[in-house]
Design an enzyme around this catalytic site. Structure first.
Site, PDB file in Angstrom:
ATOM      1  N   GLU A  31       0.833  -1.205   0.000  1.00 11.12           N
ATOM      2  CA  GLU A  31       0.000   0.000   0.000  1.00 11.12           C
ATOM      3  C   GLU A  31       0.873   1.262   0.000  1.00 11.12           C
ATOM      4  O   GLU A  31       0.568   2.241  -0.685  1.00 11.12           O
ATOM      5  CB  GLU A  31      -0.964  -0.041   1.197  1.00 11.12           C
ATOM      6  CG  GLU A  31      -2.031  -1.123   0.986  1.00 11.12           C
ATOM      7  CD  GLU A  31      -2.893  -1.378   2.200  1.00 11.12           C
ATOM      8  OE1 GLU A  31      -2.325  -1.645   3.275  1.00 11.12           O
ATOM      9  OE2 GLU A  31      -4.128  -1.309   2.085  1.00 11.12           O
ATOM     10  N   GLU A  44      -3.915  -9.723   3.383  1.00 14.64           N
ATOM     11  CA  GLU A  44      -4.657  -9.470   4.628  1.00 14.64           C
ATOM     12  C   GLU A  44      -5.750 -10.492   4.897  1.00 14.64           C
ATOM     13  O   GLU A  44      -6.086 -10.770   6.053  1.00 14.64           O
ATOM     14  CB  GLU A  44      -5.272  -8.066   4.622  1.00 14.64           C
ATOM     15  CG  GLU A  44      -4.292  -6.947   4.940  1.00 14.64           C
ATOM     16  CD  GLU A  44      -3.556  -6.413   3.719  1.00 14.64           C
ATOM     17  OE1 GLU A  44      -3.487  -7.134   2.698  1.00 14.64           O
ATOM     18  OE2 GLU A  44      -3.048  -5.279   3.791  1.00 14.64           O
TER      19      GLU A  44
HETATM   20  N1  CAA Z   1       4.486  -7.872  11.397  1.00  7.30           N
HETATM   21  C1  CAA Z   1       5.279  -8.308  12.406  1.00  7.30           C
HETATM   22  N2  CAA Z   1       6.140  -9.333  12.287  1.00  7.30           N
HETATM   23  C2  CAA Z   1       6.196  -9.941  11.114  1.00  7.30           C
HETATM   24  C3  CAA Z   1       5.409  -9.545  10.012  1.00  7.30           C
HETATM   25  C4  CAA Z   1       4.527  -8.450  10.195  1.00  7.30           C
HETATM   26  N3  CAA Z   1       3.767  -7.999   9.222  1.00  7.30           N
HETATM   27  N4  CAA Z   1       5.677 -10.360   8.980  1.00  7.30           N
HETATM   28  C5  CAA Z   1       6.622 -11.224   9.402  1.00  7.30           C
HETATM   29  N5  CAA Z   1       6.930 -10.966  10.686  1.00  7.30           N
HETATM   30  C6  CAA Z   1       7.937 -11.636  11.520  1.00  7.30           C
HETATM   31  C7  CAA Z   1       7.537 -13.068  11.837  1.00  7.30           C
HETATM   32  O1  CAA Z   1       6.672 -13.124  12.964  1.00  7.30           O
HETATM   33  C8  CAA Z   1       8.881 -13.703  12.109  1.00  7.30           C
HETATM   34  O2  CAA Z   1       9.241 -13.339  13.403  1.00  7.30           O
HETATM   35  P1  CAA Z   1      10.191 -14.302  14.283  1.00  7.30           P
HETATM   36  O3  CAA Z   1      11.491 -14.347  13.570  1.00  7.30           O
HETATM   37  O4  CAA Z   1      10.223 -13.647  15.603  1.00  7.30           O
HETATM   38  O5  CAA Z   1       9.511 -15.642  14.308  1.00  7.30           O
HETATM   39  C9  CAA Z   1       9.803 -12.972  11.126  1.00  7.30           C
HETATM   40  O6  CAA Z   1       9.122 -11.777  10.766  1.00  7.30           O
HETATM   41  C10 CAA Z   1      10.092 -13.745   9.865  1.00  7.30           C
HETATM   42  O7  CAA Z   1       8.850 -14.177   9.315  1.00  7.30           O
HETATM   43  P2  CAA Z   1       8.681 -15.648   8.719  1.00  7.30           P
HETATM   44  O8  CAA Z   1       9.181 -16.645   9.704  1.00  7.30           O
HETATM   45  O9  CAA Z   1       7.280 -15.768   8.258  1.00  7.30           O
HETATM   46  O10 CAA Z   1       9.721 -15.598   7.512  1.00  7.30           O
HETATM   47  P3  CAA Z   1       9.539 -15.952   5.978  1.00  7.30           P
HETATM   48  O11 CAA Z   1      10.780 -15.500   5.332  1.00  7.30           O
HETATM   49  O12 CAA Z   1       9.089 -17.345   5.810  1.00  7.30           O
HETATM   50  O13 CAA Z   1       8.319 -15.037   5.450  1.00  7.30           O
HETATM   51  C11 CAA Z   1       7.044 -13.044   5.034  1.00  7.30           C
HETATM   52  C12 CAA Z   1       8.429 -13.640   5.418  1.00  7.30           C
HETATM   53  C13 CAA Z   1       6.715 -13.436   3.612  1.00  7.30           C
HETATM   54  C14 CAA Z   1       7.154 -11.550   5.173  1.00  7.30           C
HETATM   55  C15 CAA Z   1       5.978 -13.629   5.971  1.00  7.30           C
HETATM   56  O14 CAA Z   1       6.381 -13.460   7.298  1.00  7.30           O
HETATM   57  C16 CAA Z   1       4.629 -12.991   5.834  1.00  7.30           C
HETATM   58  O15 CAA Z   1       3.855 -13.388   4.988  1.00  7.30           O
HETATM   59  N6  CAA Z   1       4.306 -12.015   6.715  1.00  7.30           N
HETATM   60  C17 CAA Z   1       2.993 -11.436   6.807  1.00  7.30           C
HETATM   61  C18 CAA Z   1       2.686 -10.499   5.696  1.00  7.30           C
HETATM   62  C19 CAA Z   1       1.316  -9.908   5.887  1.00  7.30           C
HETATM   63  O16 CAA Z   1       0.347 -10.583   6.136  1.00  7.30           O
HETATM   64  N7  CAA Z   1       1.235  -8.579   5.772  1.00  7.30           N
HETATM   65  C20 CAA Z   1       0.012  -7.870   5.951  1.00  7.30           C
HETATM   66  C21 CAA Z   1      -0.043  -7.330   7.332  1.00  7.30           C
HETATM   67  S1  CAA Z   1      -1.585  -6.576   7.667  1.00  7.30           S
HETATM   68  C22 CAA Z   1      -1.494  -5.064   6.940  1.00  7.30           C
HETATM   69  O17 CAA Z   1      -0.495  -4.687   6.407  1.00  7.30           O
HETATM   70  C23 CAA Z   1      -2.750  -4.280   7.051  1.00  7.30           C
HETATM   71  C24 CAA Z   1      -2.761  -2.995   6.388  1.00  7.30           C
HETATM   72  O18 CAA Z   1      -3.559  -2.806   5.501  1.00  7.30           O
HETATM   73  C25 CAA Z   1      -1.893  -1.895   6.813  1.00  7.30           C
END
Ligand code: CAA
Length: 688
Positions: free
Chosen positions: A110, A130
């Site tokens: 975004e 999301e």
């Molecule tokens: N917020 C906080 N922590 C996050 C995060 C987030 N959005 N995304 C990942 N992390 C953290 C994980 O909890 C993990 O923490 P630890 O090392 O303490 O366990 C660390 O980052 C690494 O994450 P993964 O183990 O999942 O690592 P990966 O390399 O396999 O994947 C990723 C990385 C693709 C970013 C995956 O973590 C992911 O899909 N994250 C979520 C993405 C998401 O859903 N974003 C939308 C958020 S909601 C939003 O943004 C609403 C809005 O409209 C503003």
């Protein structure tokens, strides 16, 4: 402690870097400081264009999910607002370029869409996932995405949460360039090239092209792949607003819908599920600096369905795998299945033939232990019999190198007894994969009483390497997943004796959100297998305990499930199940013979009895320390047993229902609530 945001001038281009490891989430402080850095760049007359990147080779993975969880726990669901930041980016008089490595997800994408230009490396991941968290994108994503890529594609991406790579993003028009050279240098060059462009291109001023079929098609998709989930439908309402209202009014509508989604129990459950899945790798009591053994070469014993599936999972992660069986015929059959599975993936376009060839080349079938002495891990996936497994472990003890991890794929047997067949029980551990092992994400990692910390860390590292959810559990009959499954399955059978049918039970369970009904699961796994496990554990039955009556009958009729074309259901050649009147008549007769008076059973009773019996067992498991955390049990259930993640897993669901209610209903059913459940209910607490 790193600065959250840094700004460096590279000639006429200001480079702003976000540094909030591990994934540059938009935690408190990040949006505000990014906005200040933008202001500083605006104020500098030497700056002609601005580039925003993320540190640690990733852009922004979205809003900070931990903040969402904290706010939900505090009873104030919500997230930080980044609308001022978005306005500051889009209204910048100087062109703003977002350059993407790694993830630009959710709020990250975004932010990128508010910029005037987006460029990305080929491997970058872009998406609005999301829906996986039960929420509606809340930072103008539902309004800008359809303006950039069209309503139909935007709807598909938002409903599915699908993450796309840069080439697809380029084709869709989501980004303006792909960086193939040096990341920062190329991003700066791109910015210099657009520095003089006026007016700057803004996504918000573009029209949403009319597409009357887009939203109805996306609603159908949501029904199919997001069954029972509210957020994707709310997101489609926001997209409808994009198509019918001005950008500003659409944003207002999106804000309302996003805020509403954050208050739903589904959002709370899915956010819990996201964090639970990541918490599993933090093993209580295991020192953080425990070094796993290397994991390059593996060997498997048994080329059956499980052995073959595990071999595929390992080869998919680039590991060299030897696979041994006792006859050429068994090996040929196993390898043919592996080959067929890979070929299906190639035919479906999941990867090219060359990838299949590479993976097949990593799998070496053999009849002896040659080369096993080089393996870093040996995984036994032979017949589920203690005698067989002990014999095999005695054999591998003789061939394996001293630091080789010796793993068993047993689903129910005692790891310590298996380990006792070796001279090195500290190297033995359970790695309980789920079938099909190359697809299913769960691995229960079963610690024996002697398993060393390094061996545990290695098994956890293996799960990570295979991109699976590895959950450490204790060594008890059925470990966690199956131990909870047994009473669940038993209760389902009592329900059919008392008046329900297998189809009614299964329908109630799938309506609740289970991926499959329990009888369909039994038919898939094989009633013969289920019967054998029951026989092996007959000694655990307490005197006078009620036992289900039907399984033995179906087993004796040779109705083993899908493999024989009949089990609880009848199967056609496409494995489509239909209820079998013969089974229903047999159930009625069996109940009559046993003096069980049949009565109408409601779906509510089915759900309560099936799910609460599982929860009660989960409480025993927690109390005994077989699982370290309630969230580990949840992760096991939503990643391996088809429990709906939007209900958070059985223990989260129990918290949501209220432990007092669960405990009371358990007593109503005449069962004994687990002491932990009763205690927590009495104290007004939750499972943790
Ligand atoms: N917020 C906080 N922590 C996050 C995060 C987030 N959005 N995304 C990942 N992390 C953290 C994980 O909890 C993990 O923490 P630890 O090392 O303490 O366990 C660390 O980052 C690494 O994450 P993964 O183990 O999942 O690592 P990966 O390399 O396999 O994947 C990723 C990385 C693709 C970013 C995956 O973590 C992911 O899909 N994250 C979520 C993405 C998401 O859903 N974003 C939308 C958020 S909601 C939003 O943004 C609403 C809005 O409209 C503003």
């Amino acid at each position: 402690m790193t600065e959250l945001i840094t700004l460096f001038n590279h000639g006429p281009v200001a480079l702003i870097t976000i540094d909030n490891p591990p994934v540059n989430a938009l935690s408190p402080g990040v949006p505000e400081r990014l906005e200040s850095a933008l202001e500083a760049a605006q104020a500098d007359p030497a700056t002609k264009a601005i580039v925003i990147i993320g540190g640690s080779h990733t852009f922004i993975a979205g809003a900070d999910i931990n903040e969402f969880a904290k706010n939900i726990a505090a009873g104030k669901p919500g997230g930080p607002s980044i609308h001022n930041l978005l306005a500051a980016i889009e209204d910048s008089a100087k062109p703003v370029v977002v350059a993407i490595e790694g993830a630009a997800l959710g709020g990250g994408l975004e932010v990128a869409m508010a910029a005037h230009y987006r460029v990305a490396v080929t491997s970058a991941n872009l998406g609005l996932p999301e829906a996986n968290l039960g929420i509606v994108p809340g930072a103008e994503g539902t309004q800008r995405l359809p303006r950039l890529i069209g309503l139909a594609k935007a709807a598909e991406l938002i409903v599915s949460g699908r993450i796309i790579k840069a080439p697809e993003a380029m084709t869709l028009g989501l980004i303006d360039g792909i960086i193939v050279g040096e990341f920062i240098a190329d991003a700066l060059t791109f910015a210099e090239g657009v520095a003089q462009t006026r007016p700057v291109p803004k996504a918000s001023v573009r029209p949403v092209e009319p597409d009357p079929a887009a939203l109805p098609a996306a609603r159908e998709l949501a029904k199919k792949i997001r069954r029972n989930q509210t957020a994707p439908l709310l997101a489609l309402d926001a997209l409808e607003a994009a198509a019918t209202l001005s950008f500003e009014e659409g944003c207002k509508k999106e804000r309302e819908l996003s805020a509403k989604s954050l208050t739903t129990p589904q959002a709370a459950a899915l956010i819990h599920a996201f964090l639970a899945e990541r918490a599993v790798s933090k093993v209580p009591g295991l020192p953080k600096d425990t070094q796993p053994y290397p994991l390059n070469k593996a060997a498997i014993i048994g080329a059956g369905i499980m052995g073959g599936g595990i071999a595929m999972a390992l080869a998919n992660a680039g590991m060299d795998v030897r696979i041994k069986d006792t006859s050429q015929e068994a090996l040929d059959r196993g390898l043919a299945t592996v080959c067929k599975n890979y070929q299906n993936s190639v035919n479906k376009g999941r990867f090219p033939q060359s990838v299949m060839d590479e993976r097949m080349a990593l799998i070496h079938p053999q009849l002896d232990y040659a080369g096993f002495e080089e393996a870093d891990i040996i995984i036994e996936a032979a017949f589920e019999s203690m005698a067989v497994k002990k014999q095999l472990f005695a054999e591998i003890d003789k061939v394996a190198k001293p630091d080789c991890v010796l793993a068993t794929n047993t689903s129910t047997l005692d790891i310590d007894e298996i380990a006792s067949a070796t001279s090195r029980p500290e190297m033995v551990i359970g790695t309980h994969f789920f079938s099909p092992a190359h697809v299913m994400r769960l691995v229960e990692i079963v610690r024996g009483k002697a398993s060393s910390d390094r061996v545990i860390a290695t098994a956890m590292a293996l799960a990570k390497k295979l991109r699976k959810v590895g959950v450490l559990v204790g060594n008890a009959m059925g470990f966690v997943g199956n131990r909870m499954m047994f009473p669940y399955m038993r209760e389902a059978q009592f329900l059919i004796e008392e008046g329900a049918t297998p189809a009614q039970v299964d329908r109630a369970l799938t309506d609740f959100g289970m991926a499959m009904g329990i009888f369909a699961v039994d038919d898939m796994g094989g009633l013969d297998l289920n019967w054998r496990v029951q026989q092996q554990n007959a000694h655990l039955i307490k005197p006078g305990e009620r036992r289900p009556l039907m399984l033995q009958k179906l087993y004796e009729m040779g109705r083993y499930g899908q493999k024989t074309g009949r089990g609880w259901y009848l199967y056609d050649e496409n494995r489509k199940a239909t209820p079998d009147p013969e089974v229903e008549a047999l159930i009625e007769q069996t109940a009559k013979d046993a003096g069980i008076k049949r009565r109408p059973i409601t779906d509510e009773e089915i759900i309560e009895r099936c799910i609460y019996v599982m929860i009660n067992e989960g409480a025993h498991i927690l109390e005994e320390g077989i699982a370290s955390r309630a969230s580990d049990i949840d992760a096991i259930y939503f990643s391996g047993y088809g429990f709906p993640a939007y209900r958070g897993g059985p223990m989260w669901y129990a918290n949501a229902v209220g432990l007092q209610k669960v405990s009371d209903r358990i007593e109503d059913f005449g069962w004994q609530p687990a002491p932990l459940l009763k205690r927590l209910a009495g104290e007004g607490k939750n499972f943790e």
